[in-house]
Design an enzyme around this catalytic site. Structure first.
Site, PDB file in Angstrom:
ATOM      1  N   CYS A   1     -19.487 -12.672 -19.065  1.00 37.87           N
ATOM      2  CA  CYS A   1     -20.815 -12.731 -19.673  1.00 37.87           C
ATOM      3  C   CYS A   1     -20.844 -13.797 -20.788  1.00 37.87           C
ATOM      4  O   CYS A   1     -21.742 -14.643 -20.835  1.00 37.87           O
ATOM      5  CB  CYS A   1     -21.171 -11.355 -20.227  1.00 37.87           C
ATOM      6  SG  CYS A   1     -22.896 -11.162 -20.677  1.00 37.87           S
TER       7      CYS A   1
ATOM      8  N   CYS B   1     -23.629  -7.084 -18.425  1.00 34.15           N
ATOM      9  CA  CYS B   1     -22.390  -7.250 -17.664  1.00 34.15           C
ATOM     10  C   CYS B   1     -21.304  -6.341 -18.223  1.00 34.15           C
ATOM     11  O   CYS B   1     -21.138  -6.236 -19.440  1.00 34.15           O
ATOM     12  CB  CYS B   1     -21.877  -8.685 -17.787  1.00 34.15           C
ATOM     13  SG  CYS B   1     -22.847  -9.889 -16.908  1.00 34.15           S
TER      14      CYS B   1
ATOM     15  N   GLY C   1       0.783  -1.228   0.000  1.00 33.99           N
ATOM     16  CA  GLY C   1       0.000   0.000   0.000  1.00 33.99           C
ATOM     17  C   GLY C   1       0.815   1.277   0.000  1.00 33.99           C
ATOM     18  O   GLY C   1       0.267   2.367  -0.136  1.00 33.99           O
TER      19      GLY C   1
ATOM     20  N   CYS D   1     -26.813 -12.483 -20.223  1.00 33.69           N
ATOM     21  CA  CYS D   1     -26.562 -13.767 -19.548  1.00 33.69           C
ATOM     22  C   CYS D   1     -27.434 -13.962 -18.308  1.00 33.69           C
ATOM     23  O   CYS D   1     -27.406 -15.020 -17.699  1.00 33.69           O
ATOM     24  CB  CYS D   1     -25.091 -13.908 -19.188  1.00 33.69           C
ATOM     25  SG  CYS D   1     -24.600 -12.923 -17.759  1.00 33.69           S
TER      26      CYS D   1
ATOM     27  N   CYS E   1     -28.517  -9.006 -15.953  1.00 32.67           N
ATOM     28  CA  CYS E   1     -27.878  -8.807 -17.256  1.00 32.67           C
ATOM     29  C   CYS E   1     -28.825  -9.264 -18.370  1.00 32.67           C
ATOM     30  O   CYS E   1     -29.352 -10.379 -18.323  1.00 32.67           O
ATOM     31  CB  CYS E   1     -26.567  -9.577 -17.328  1.00 32.67           C
ATOM     32  SG  CYS E   1     -25.848  -9.585 -18.992  1.00 32.67           S
TER      33      CYS E   1
END
Lengths: 358, 290
Positions: free
Chosen positions: B279, B273, B39, B251, B248
């Protein structure tokens, strides 16, 4: 289905062919040659070399051609090429007091040793469109004095320094930083600052320099000396043991004389700001000198209140390749983050539960 | 190999993956430091790339530094393999490194991304490379780099919590939907790059190595595998991710991040998606199931 930003290789290739067509323009007009740009747009070439940090007139002219005259794009092209080049050696400091001058002026003295030399300049031209340039033709050359002798032209600020009237700039022989290889860490040294300003955007430096004149960090500048001409570049490779000359480059140097500093223990002295650019580039060199002086506020215990005096603000925003890149990236698709924002703003606009009947 | 992968021939005019070996070495050394201090933003000598700043030059330099000839590279932008900038960056490495490229998430060894983490879970042999515009999560609160470096050094993150609190006071919610700040390994507050906060939980204890590159700002940072990454929040306002009422349209997924499409002048909405590979996989599985 959604196709607005879905491109694929074919769309990209075709976009580039369209660009090539636009750059070429009407094919019944003969194509611009790189050498013509180099010879006939020397000030554009100079700017691209300075801000591209690479002294190569031919490549700068090529970049201008490739960029269809967009100088910031040309600067980017030259930078991207420069970054792949090996570094052999830093040069020895160029000696601008031995410059082969094409122009030289000092606004602080009526006359100076070596004289004032107006040279090729837009100054004192009346900005009237010259319709004669619409046609091609021969132009009368300048009058020459064939038997003129070379005279020494010492730097004007050096003359002031002899009298102790201006702060001396000492060469401490420090190793030379390279902001293109090592990340700039703040606070920066003056060496790093000057490097950043030399690569900095002319328009940005011009505007910031102008802002100091209008009172945002005022420091009372005089154009102590501006000189344009050719200087030799030397390097001193350790394996040779003696310096060798690489050739000459044209540079513009500006030294501003600014109002004094002094204290109970120190006599009053003028201060200076320094600007240097490749080629004929007065506006850039003057803007740079004004901003350099403004950035020395801390060194001279001046109150830092204006943008031009704030080192981090100036150094982090003066580079037009960085700035143009980040602004232009807004053209990239951001629809995922925007969708996240849409979801959020719809949620924020929903009345809080229980408040519907209030 | 399947139809999602492509084999390319390297352009020998350039060094492998474009950057010279010394530069790659410099970046790898900075990356080692970044992995050692999860980080923490490591300054590195970022180079000018032949693509504009802001278009992924940081991610590209990291990818160039870690890429080997055997790697399989996937590049996504907004979760999609076929957005113009993803295509452009994938072509760049296909040309300069000659590596195999793929759209398949599990087959990729290196995934360079802008704004998304794939929906398909990552595994331990993968490296994610994120493109980062502004690496410092404190930048929008304190514009000065000198100040924010000191704040990170002193673990002085009070202002960040004040900002989140002010959001709640003003709007009733934390008004950050992407680039949502995270705490890494209980030490550094980090910008996870402009991914939607929907993706933040995928960073926590991920088996994959996460590398972040900011080219213009010349900073890089990392989250090593299996590192705690928590999104900042309050006990009474816990972190939560986006949810959609729709599924979606292609899908039928109800678990994925969805993009909103406007289909006609009446503003009819549809959702699909954002992760195109995910997808397509679901659609092909559904077809096989039939």
């Amino acid at each position: 289905m959604y196709v607005a930003v879905k491109g694929g290789e074919q769309a990209i290739d075709n976009a580039h062919r369209l660009l090539a067509k636009k750059r070429r323009g009407d094919t019944s007009v003969s194509e611009l040659r790189v050498e013509q740009i180099r010879q006939q747009l020397p000030l554009a070439v100079a700017r691209v070399m300075s801000e591209g940090s690479l002294y190569d007139e031919e490549l700068a002219a090529l970049a201008i051609k490739q960029a269809a005259g967009d100088l910031v794009e040309a600067i980017f092209l030259l930078r991207a090429y420069r970054t792949t080049l090996p570094r052999f050696s830093p040069s020895l400091p160029i000696d601008t007091s031995n410059m082969l001058l094409s122009r030289r002026l000092s606004a602080t003295f009526k006359d100076v040793p070596g004289g004032q030399l107006l040279g090729p300049t837009f100054d004192y031209t009346h900005r009237l469109l010259d319709f004669a340039l619409l046609a091609e033709g021969e132009y009368p050359g300048p009058q020459v004095t064939p038997d003129a002798a070379l005279e020494p032209c010492p730097r004007v600020l050096g003359l002031l320094a002899q009298e102790g009237l201006i702060k001396n700039e000492a060469d401490h022989g420090e190793s030379i930083a390279d902001i293109t290889r090592d990340p700039l860490e703040l606070p920066a040294s003056r060496v790093e600052r000057l490097q950043a300003l030399a690569r900095g955007d002319e328009g940005f430096l011009l505007a910031l320099g102008y802002s100091t004149q209008r009172g945002y960090g005022r420091n009372h500048p005089f154009a102590g000396e501006i000189r344009i001409g050719d200087v030799e570049v030397w390097i001193d490779p350790p394996e040779l043991g003696f310096p060798i000359n690489l050739g000459s480059i044209e540079v513009t140097e500006c030294e501003m004389v600014n109002q004094f500093v002094g204290s109970a223990t120190e006599l009053a002295q003028f201060t200076r700001g320094y600007g240097l650019a490749f080629g004929h580039a007065e506006r850039k060199a003057m803007g740079m000198a004004l901003v350099d002086r403004a950035l020395r506020a801390e060194e001279y215990n001046e109150e830092i209140v204006s943008p031009a005096q704030q080192e981090e603000f100036v150094l982090m925003h003066c580079d037009n390749v960085e700035a143009a890149g980040f602004v232009s990236h807004l053209k990239l698709p951001h629809y995922v983050d925007f969708q996240a924002e849409l979801e959020l703003i719809r949620k924020l606009r929903k009345p809080a539960e229980g408040s519907k009947h209030e | 190999m399947n139809d999602m992968t492509q084999v390319s021939v390297r352009d020998a005019a350039y060094n492998f993956a474009y950057l010279d070996e010394q530069t790659k070495r410099m970046i790898r050394r900075a990356l080692l430091k970044a992995v050692a201090i999860p980080g923490y933003q490591v300054p590195f000598g970022g180079r000018e790339m032949p693509l504009p700043y802001g278009w992924g030059t940081g991610g590209m330099q990291l990818t160039a530094a870690i890429l080997g000839a055997d790697d399989v590279l996937k590049v996504i932008d907004q979760g999609a393999d076929d957005t113009t900038n993803a295509v452009s960056i994938r072509r760049f490495f296909a040309r300069t490194a000659g590596v195999v490229t793929t759209e398949s998430t599990p087959d990729a060894t290196v995934i360079q991304t802008r704004h998304r983490i794939p929906e398909t879970p990552l595994h331990a042999d993968q490296i994610m490379v994120y493109q980062v515009p502004i690496p410092d999560p404190l930048r929008f609160i304190e514009p000065s780099e000198t100040e924010t470096r000191t704040m990170h050094a002193l673990n002085d993150y009070g202002v960040m919590h004040v900002k989140l609190y002010e959001d709640i006071a003003t709007f009733g919610h934390i008004a950050t939907a992407y680039a949502y700040p995270v705490m890494v390994d209980e030490r550094y507050v980090m910008d996870p790059s402009p991914i939607p906060k929907f993706d933040n939980p995928k960073l926590d204890m991920s088996p994959a190595l996460m590398l972040f590159g900011a080219g213009r700002e010349k900073r890089l940072y990392a989250v090593p595998p299996y590192t705690r990454v928590t999104s900042l929040d309050f006990e009474d306002h816990p972190f939560e991710v986006q949810k959609w009422e729709a599924c979606c349209a292609i899908c039928g997924s109800r678990d994925a991040f969805l993009d909103e499409l406007i289909l006609d002048d009446a503003g009819t909405q549809s959702f699909v998606c954002s992760d195109t590979y995910y997808c397509a996989q679901r659609v092909s599985q559904q077809e096989q199931g039939q």
